[in-house]
Motif scaffolding. Structure first.
Motif, short mmCIF file in Angstrom:
data_model
loop_
_atom_site.label_atom_id
_atom_site.label_comp_id
_atom_site.label_asym_id
_atom_site.label_seq_id
_atom_site.Cartn_x
_atom_site.Cartn_y
_atom_site.Cartn_z
N HIS A 25 -2.09 -23.68 -8.77
CA HIS A 25 -0.95 -24.58 -8.90
C HIS A 25 -1.26 -25.86 -9.65
O HIS A 25 -0.45 -26.35 -10.41
CB HIS A 25 -0.39 -24.92 -7.52
N SER A 26 -2.46 -26.39 -9.43
CA SER A 26 -2.72 -27.72 -9.98
C SER A 26 -3.24 -27.71 -11.40
O SER A 26 -3.12 -28.69 -12.10
CB SER A 26 -3.73 -28.48 -9.13
N TYR A 28 -2.42 -25.85 -13.94
CA TYR A 28 -1.60 -25.15 -14.91
C TYR A 28 -1.71 -25.73 -16.31
O TYR A 28 -1.84 -25.02 -17.29
CB TYR A 28 -0.13 -25.13 -14.44
N GLU A 115 -0.55 -32.45 -4.00
CA GLU A 115 0.05 -33.27 -5.05
C GLU A 115 -0.67 -32.90 -6.35
O GLU A 115 -1.88 -33.10 -6.47
CB GLU A 115 -0.19 -34.74 -4.70
N GLN A 116 0.09 -32.38 -7.29
CA GLN A 116 -0.52 -31.69 -8.43
C GLN A 116 -1.58 -32.48 -9.20
O GLN A 116 -2.68 -32.02 -9.41
CB GLN A 116 0.57 -31.21 -9.37
N GLN A 117 -1.20 -33.70 -9.59
CA GLN A 117 -2.12 -34.45 -10.46
C GLN A 117 -3.39 -34.86 -9.76
O GLN A 117 -4.48 -34.76 -10.30
CB GLN A 117 -1.40 -35.68 -10.98
N ASP A 119 -4.71 -33.44 -7.14
CA ASP A 119 -5.52 -32.26 -6.87
C ASP A 119 -6.24 -31.77 -8.11
O ASP A 119 -7.40 -31.35 -8.06
CB ASP A 119 -4.66 -31.13 -6.30
#
Ligand code: ADP
Ligand code: MG
Length: 634
Positions: A25-26, A28, A115-117, A119
């Protein structure tokens, strides 16, 4: 070929499942890094085979031309990365591609938030490795055989990256490893010749092993038309394929240095700086050392990985050769290539070889010089300091010879800025010293605020003398190994006699002596009231606003260090402080006028308050509150 024999399906270790899920997910927007990771592993595998073959040529199985091959199939949507390196046996496959065996893993996973960024940053810092295949693939097949084993001992590993994987026996002619990625629908773009070639160049130019890709050539007739059916496929080397550190500095671009760093450090982000040196003469070696921009997860782990990648005459010998740098420089990453050691050197042999000590001395100097250079870039150095400063602070204790050099690299908070950021150097301090000031003053406390507001600073603030505010756990220990800088002695303002030297005029000193005389009686009474709780009572000239403070004898361990030792289970002998009273303070005047029990209570309250202000603990806090309340209500 049979792929069904002895097939078993196993679950990934929990940590792997968590990592896979979050990584997909992170990362990508960084998907392309999968190729770098796979090539990096393939290159490591080739290095390992070359090393193992030093003793046993047969391991090459007649094919000593180490290489990595990348192929793709646009129609099938696959990318294959193949190497003829060391390969893996069944147990190794299960271990290496089913678990994460690294210290700090649990702590790392705890920090991931979804939290994407954030992580993405953390995962990058941790290192993604083989599992990054699943960012672009929904199924991965690994075929491998350990060099030197029987052809029947190959292994096939398959997984969709969803919690389990399958391993099965495989008959395999080639030793080494082949990884086939079945690309996800939205990642088919990677099954493209041009794309793959540019990624190889971007990430793997510096790898010594050639990375080859197939090239289709078609013969042409006299008119320049392609002749049908004349296609021949040849292998073309796509990367530069020379070890980066062997090339002349002038020919290496910053981007190449950075790409190489990511390979050796298993890091994701750029290094802060590097230092590349070729040394000839008595001691011959080439070193390429980097300062990372971020701390690895295992920086404070006892068994955390540290040290350089060691090569002997370009042959890879081992990762994490920790013998070549001191512990306080354990954050430095890089490569050491030397002809001073023999190819069959082992970790044990390294410990005994006097040449190792010599190279260590040289690399330590290189590393310290590199840091010194970095100080010129204030912002970058601050990043370094905030990340690794407390590790470097271990230096003066570990490396006596380089103490002064290390001291020059230290940064502190100071009353000059009153900021919690440690950004003042000792040289800065010295350049601001007052006329007549001979010493470097500092205070140690548990936190920045405690340091900043300590009563001990009052006289210094009044006179405009700068004091370093030390508030790291390691600081008191650090200062116990530093006695001077540029010939100026360090003085803890909370210990021993206050000596401002030349800064104080004769008259001031005389006035102090007179006050002391005038208060002799008071001092005696207070000492009697406090008894064994204090070593001595004195009139002070440290204070302007506070009524009293406690001072420790000069060679006594400070409160901060005591607490650390006590927390570690050490029983510490009792310290008796010296109580100093501020004769100009209204409370002290009131004390002077008091009698009997009230006098005793006031004296005790002054002592307790002074201990509290110092960050010390009261033996009987309830008694303090009772006394204080009694005084407040009468
Ligand atoms: P790292 O490279 O940091 O050790 P990876 O996740 O990239 O972590 O790889 C895990 C392990 O799997 C490697 O340490 C290695 O032992 C093994 N491995 C991965 N790829 C290969 C390969 N191509 N050949 C042999 N072993 C490999
Ligand atoms: Mg790897």
């Amino acid at each position: 070929m049979s792929t069904t024999a002895h097939e078993e399906t196993l679950g990934f270790q929990t940590e792997v499942k968590q990592l896979l899920h979050l990584m997909i997910h992170s990362l990508y927007s960084n998907r392309e890094i999968f190729l770098r990771e796979l090539i990096s592993n393939a290159a490591d595998a080739c290095d390992k085979l070359r090393y193992a073959a030093l003793d046993n040529d047969a391991l090459y199985e007649g094919d000593s031309e180490l290489r990595i091959e990348i192929e793709h199939d646009e129609k099938a949507g696959t990318v294959t990365v193949r190497d003829n390196g060391i390969g893996m046996d069944r147990d190794e496959v299960i271990q290496n591609l089913g678990t994460i065996a690294r210290s700090g893993t649990a702590e790392f996973l705890k920090q991931l938030s979804g939290e994407q960024q954030k992580d993405a940053r953390l995962i990058g810092q941790f290192g993604v490795g083989f599992y990054s295949s699943f960012i672009v693939a929904d199924e991965v097949t690994v075929r491998t055989r350990k060099a030197g084993t029987d052809k029947a001992e190959g292994v096939e590993w398959r997984s969709k990256g969803e919690g389990e994987f399958t391993v099965a026996d495989l008959e395999r002619d080639l030793h080494g490893t082949e990884i086939v990625l079945h690309l996800k629908k939205d990642a088919k773009e990677f099954a493209d010749d041009f794309r793959l070639r540019s990624l190889v160049r971007k990430y793997s130019d510096h790898i010594e092993v050639p990375v080859r890709m197939p090239k289709v050539e078609t013969a042409k007739d006299d008119e320049g038309n392609e002749i049908e059916g004349s296609e021949v496929t040849t292998w073309e080397t796509v990367n530069e394929a020379t070890a980066l550190w062997v090339r002349p500095k002038s020919e290496i671009s910053d981007d190449e240095y950075k790409a190489f760093y990511k390979h050796v450090a298993h890091d994701f982000s750029d290094p802060l700086t590097w230092s590349h040196n070729k040394v000839e003469g008595k001691l011959e070696y080439t070193s390429l050392l980097y300062v990372p921009g971020r701390a690895p997860f295992d920086l404070y782990e006892r068994d955390g990985s540290r040290g350089v990648k060691l090569y002997v005459q370009r042959v890879f010998i081992m990762d994490d050769a920790e013998q070549f740098l001191p512990l306080y420089l354990r954050f430095i990453k890089g490569v050491l290539d030397t002809r001073e050691l023999s190819l069959n050197v082992s970790r044990e042999l390294l410990q005994q070889d006097p040449k190792v000590e010599k190279i260590k001395g040289a690399l330590t100097k290189r590393a310290l010089d590199m840091l010194k250079k970095l100080t010129k870039d204030k912002e970058a150095y601050q990043t370094f300091w905030n990340t690794f400063g407390s590790v470097l602070k271990e230096g003066p204790a570990e490396d006596f010879a380089n103490r002064e050099k290390i001291a020059g690299l230290l940064r502190f908070s100071s009353t000059h800025t009153d900021s919690a950021t440690q950004d003042q150097s000792l040289a800065d301090y010295v350049s601001r010293m007052k006329e007549g000031q001979e010493k470097i003053y500092y205070i140690v406390a548990d936190g920045f605020n405690a340091a900043k507001s300590s009563p001990h600073l009052e006289i210094f603030r009044k006179k405009g003398i700068e004091v370093l505010l030390l508030h790291d756990r390691i600081d008191e220990w650090l200062m116990s190994h530093l006695s001077e800088f540029e010939g100026k002695r360090f003085v803890d303002v909370a210990k021993g006699e206050l000596d401002l030297g030349e800064i104080e005029g004769e008259e001031e000193k005389k006035a102090q002596e007179e006050t002391a005389k005038a208060k002799e009686d008071l001092v005696k009474r207070v000492k009697e009231a406090l008894g064994e709780a204090v070593q001595e009572v004195k009139v002070t000239h440290r204070l302007t606003d506070s009524p009293a403070c406690v001072v420790l004898p000069e060679h006594e361990m400070g409160y901060q260090m005591r607490r650390i030792m006590e927390a570690a289970g050490q029983k510490m002998p009792e310290v008796k402080p010296i109580l100093e009273l501020n004769p100009a303070h209204a409370l002290v005047a009131r004390l002077e006028g008091a009698e009997g029990e009230r006098f005793d209570d006031l004296a005790q309250v002054l002592l307790d308050q002074a201990i509290i202000a110092e960050g010390g603990h009261l033996d009987d806090p309830a008694a303090y509150v009772r006394r204080l309340n009694a005084l407040l209500t009468t």
